[in-house]
Each structure stands twice: as C-alpha cells, then as structure tokens.
Scaffold this active site. Structure first.
Site, PDB file in Angstrom:
ATOM      1  N   LYS A 286     -12.094  -1.693   1.397  1.00 30.55           N
ATOM      2  CA  LYS A 286     -11.514  -0.823   0.329  1.00 30.55           C
ATOM      3  C   LYS A 286     -12.269  -0.818  -0.977  1.00 30.55           C
ATOM      4  O   LYS A 286     -13.515  -0.145  -1.058  1.00 30.55           O
ATOM      5  CB  LYS A 286      -9.947  -1.407   0.187  1.00 30.55           C
TER       6      LYS A 286
ATOM      7  N   SER B  94       0.701  -0.949  -0.055  1.00 35.52           N
ATOM      8  CA  SER B  94       0.091  -0.085  -0.267  1.00 35.52           C
ATOM      9  C   SER B  94       0.990   1.100  -0.012  1.00 35.52           C
ATOM     10  O   SER B  94       0.343   2.456  -0.387  1.00 35.52           O
ATOM     11  CB  SER B  94      -1.068  -0.054   1.223  1.00 35.52           C
TER      12      SER B  94
ATOM     13  N   HIS C  74      -5.605  -4.356  -1.316  1.00 38.57           N
ATOM     14  CA  HIS C  74      -5.418  -3.325  -2.265  1.00 38.57           C
ATOM     15  C   HIS C  74      -5.785  -3.973  -3.552  1.00 38.57           C
ATOM     16  O   HIS C  74      -5.567  -3.382  -4.655  1.00 38.57           O
ATOM     17  CB  HIS C  74      -4.531  -2.467  -1.970  1.00 38.57           C
TER      18      HIS C  74
HETATM   19  C1  LIG Z   1      -2.713  -4.844   3.436  1.00 37.43           C
HETATM   20  C2  LIG Z   1      -3.873  -4.567   4.252  1.00 37.43           C
HETATM   21  N1  LIG Z   1      -4.435  -5.810   4.988  1.00 37.43           N
HETATM   22  C3  LIG Z   1      -5.328  -5.486   5.905  1.00 37.43           C
HETATM   23  C4  LIG Z   1      -5.721  -4.125   6.165  1.00 37.43           C
HETATM   24  C5  LIG Z   1      -6.854  -4.274   7.290  1.00 37.43           C
HETATM   25  O1  LIG Z   1      -8.155  -4.120   6.496  1.00 37.43           O
HETATM   26  P1  LIG Z   1      -9.536  -3.610   7.383  1.00 37.43           P
HETATM   27  O2  LIG Z   1      -9.525  -2.089   7.077  1.00 37.43           O
HETATM   28  O3  LIG Z   1     -10.470  -4.336   6.573  1.00 37.43           O
HETATM   29  O4  LIG Z   1      -9.197  -3.993   8.535  1.00 37.43           O
HETATM   30  C6  LIG Z   1      -5.406  -3.130   5.363  1.00 37.43           C
HETATM   31  C7  LIG Z   1      -6.098  -1.874   5.559  1.00 37.43           C
HETATM   32  O5  LIG Z   1      -5.467  -0.874   5.720  1.00 37.43           O
HETATM   33  C8  LIG Z   1      -4.378  -3.350   4.478  1.00 37.43           C
HETATM   34  O6  LIG Z   1      -3.880  -2.349   3.517  1.00 37.43           O
END
Ligand SMILES: Cc1ncc(COP(=O)(O)O)c(C=O)c1O
Length: 401
Positions: free
Chosen positions: A245, A185, A213
């Site tokens: 997302k 990200s 993502h």
């Molecule tokens: C790569 C990644 N994994 C997991 C998450 C966590 O997801 P959630 O917002 O559903 O808790 C995020 C969110 O920022 C993320 O970017």
C-alpha cells in the site's frame, strides 16, 4: 453420473446475474495520479498507493540495479537458499524504522496473517477478533485450531465483556490473542489501539494489529498506528503490515521482539514453504523505507490533500462517514446508485469504485475514495467538481446538476 466441472460456470453465472462478479479494470501504464484505465485517461482516486511511491524514481532505480547485481529471482524459499543479503538488509531497515527489536518480511500481507496467526494461537487458546477485521485475518483465524470470539467493531466495552467471559472460562484457555485492523479499510476509522493494548495487558493477552492501511499514513513520518498512539512497543506484541500500500511495492511484514521473529520464521508455513521475494522487489522495499525516512513531505502532502478533500465534500453536502484517515467513503446507500455514481465519475474522468453489499451491509453502499500525496490541488478540484455534478444528477446532494 457426477459432473465434476459444471459448478464452475454455474457459480460464475450466478455472480454475474447478481452483479457480484469482479470487472477488472486494466491500467495501461504505471499507477500515477492521471493514468490510463481501460484506454481512458482518468484521475486515480482509489489506489492504495497513498504516497505515490510505486512510481518514485528511487524505488525504480533500486529495483533495476538489484536485477543487475542479484538477478531476477531469489532461487528458493527463505529457509533453504532464498535468503539474500538484501532480504536481511530490508528486515534490519524496517525494524529500525518501526523502532522494533526485529522485523520479518513475508511475500504478502495476506501470507503474514495466514501464516502467523494460526501459530500464535492453537488448540486450547482463544482468539478475540474485531467483527470488521480484514479477510486475511479471518482466514488466518480459520486456519487456527483456537476458539474464536468476536467483539463489536472498535468497541472497547464489548471487548472488555468478551475478555471477562474468557477469563471466567479460564484456565480452560491457555493463551489469548486479540487481533484488530489498525485502520479499517471500508470506513477509514482507526482502531482504539491504546484501549485495546491496556485491556490486553490487564488480561494477559497478546495484541496483534494489522496496520496495512496505517503505515506510511499514521504516526511520526508514517511509522504507523503504534507510533500514532505513542504506545510502548511491548504493549502491542505484533505489528503486522504490508509493502503493497503506502510503500508502493508488495510484501507483508511483522515487527516486534526478537523472540517473536525467531518464532515466526521457524513456524509460519507461508514463510517456510513459499518462495521468497525477487531481488528487485526487496530492493524497491528498502528504497521505500529510505524515502519515508528522508522525504517527510509525502506524508504531509497526503494529509493536506485529505483535509482539503474532506472539507470540500462535506461543504457540498456529501455524507463522508466517520473516517479520520485518507480513506474517505462517500456514502450513497443503495447499491445501484453507488454503481451509477461510479460510472458517471469514470465518464467524467475519475476512477473511484463502488463498495456494495456483501462487502458492506445492505443500504450502506458507498464510493470508497483513497487520497494520494501525488495529487495536485487542480486534480482535487477536478475530482470534487466531478463528484458535485454527478452527485446532483443522481440526487445524492441538493442542487441543480
Ligand atoms: C487490512 C489488510 N490486511 C492485509 C491485507 C493484505 O495485504 P497484501 O496486499 O500485502 O496481501 C490487506 C490488503 O487488502 C488489508 O487491507
């Protein structure tokens, strides 16, 4: 005498002094391309709502209808009395969308990683993790009693080195779990999942990808990274993701074999010990899957917008890193300059936030932009113009401001 609470203020003040505290921006309405942020109308350029689904009429209608038919809350955790027909429908729809045998929905992506990873690998096992994996993976790994090995970011050669070392140490290790983000990200680069999956098969390791993502973005109709690389499903045993997302709602999920799902819902403590999604959330997630299946135009538009923006920014002379996805970092270098650029953009009407140390290495500060399918060409030109003016003013690109 011990002071039990003074650290609260001290540590907060330290963060403020170092400018590392989060300054919350308040949206006065829905997350749309143009939205009210702290009372100012700005172009949203940093939301994870890639396809604009958070405000899609089908999702809103589904959520409202579910409140009428199922109420405001689910009443319990899933294994006691908090599984409604809607939860089961969502899992079936998601599994079909992913082409997996089964799927399991968690409250958030964070809860999926924190609840499942420690169960997949425990004492006597080893977890092999990319050095830039997301914090929720890092915390999931910390909750596990397994040993941890880290390989260089997105580097199959280094992963091979680590797996060879692990093999040499076996039979000390019972199981090996390889974990990677799908799309990273901060940089917008894609994990070499094809190579990781082959290495996993070679070394008898389970492969776990966090596609937060990538889904709604990569692969056929936004089906995610496994679809993007056209990998056989049994090569990537755990495909984890989130509804927060591109799906535009909230909620984590994992997809894979029926064995994986049976194991996961009996063992993940975040699943068994925490309340399930309210009906409105579940119904909106089902509608989001439906939109992805029936309205391919959103994913196409996201990529058209992404190519247009990346080309314009490169032509202007901005360094946009190595991203191959709708996450486009605009590299600035020094933290102070990245913050000034973000502030100038906001003044001119674009919300794009700085990512600075310690979120990224010293000297690698950037503005992280995230593309959105709902932006028009006029919106993009407006944002590009704002970047051009501010970039020249701050000497990030050449030319008269
Ligand atoms: C790569 C990644 N994994 C997991 C998450 C966590 O997801 P959630 O917002 O559903 O808790 C995020 C969110 O920022 C993320 O970017």
């Amino acid at each position: 005498m011990r002071d039990p609470i003074s650290f609260l203020r001290q540590e907060y003040d330290d963060l403020v002094r170092q400018e590392l505290d989060w300054k919350l921006r308040i949206l006065g309405g829905p997350s749309t391309p143009w939205c009210l942020v702290d009372g100012k109308r700005v172009l949203m350029f940093c939301s994870n709502n890639y396809l604009g689904l958070s405000n899609h009429p089908k999702l809103k209608e589904a959520a409202k209808y579910a409140i009428d038919t199922h109420g405001a809350g689910s009443g319990s955790v899933r294994p006691i009395a908090g599984t409604m027909d809607l939860h089961m429908e969502l899992e079936q729809r998601l599994a079909r969308f992913k082409g997996a045998e089964a799927s399991l929905v968690f409250q958030t992506g964070f809860a999926a990683n924190a609840g499942l990873i420690p169960q997949l690998a425990g004492k006597g096992d080893v977890i092999v993790s990319d050095e830039l994996n997301h914090g929720s993976i890092i915390d999931g790994v910390r909750l596990s009693l397994a040993e941890r090995r880290v390989y260089k970011h997105a580097d199959p050669e280094d992963l091979t080195r680590v797996l060879d070392e692990v093999d040499k140490a076996s039979p000390q290790f019972r199981r090996i779990l390889i974990i990677t983000d799908g799309v990273f990200s901060m940089d917008g680069d894609v994990a070499p999942l094809d190579k990781i999956a082959s290495l996993g098969a070679e070394h008898g390791a389970m492969v776990y990808v966090d596609d937060a993502h990538g889904e709604g973005v990569l692969g056929e109709g936004g089906r995610g990274i496994v679809s993007h690389f056209r990998l056989p499903r049994d090569k990537v045993q755990v495909e984890m993701g989130t509804f927060s997302k591109a799906f535009g709602v909230v909620g984590g999920h994992v997809s894979g074999s029926r064995d994986l799902v049976n194991f996961a819902y009996n063992k993940s403590r975040t699943w068994t010990l925490s309340g399930s999604h309210p009906p409105a959330v579940v119904a909106a997630c089902i509608a989001a899957v439906d939109v992805l299946e029936h309205e391919p135009q959103h994913v196409k538009k996201l990529w058209d917008n992404t190519s247009y923006f990346k080309k314009a920014m490169t032509d202007l002379g901005f360094d946009i890193g190595k991203s191959t996805t709708p996450i486009t970092p605009v590299m600035v270098g020094e933290s102070g300059k990245a913050k000034r650029l973000s502030a100038r953009l906001y003044e001119t009407g674009v919300l794009a936030l700085p990512i600075v140390y310690p979120m990224v290495a010293q000297g690698k500060a950037r503005i992280r932009t995230i593309m959105n399918a709902a932006l028009t060409k006029e919106d993009l030109d407006f944002a590009i113009g704002a970047f051009e003016t501010a970039g020249k003013e701050l000497g990030i690109i050449q030319g008269q401001a």
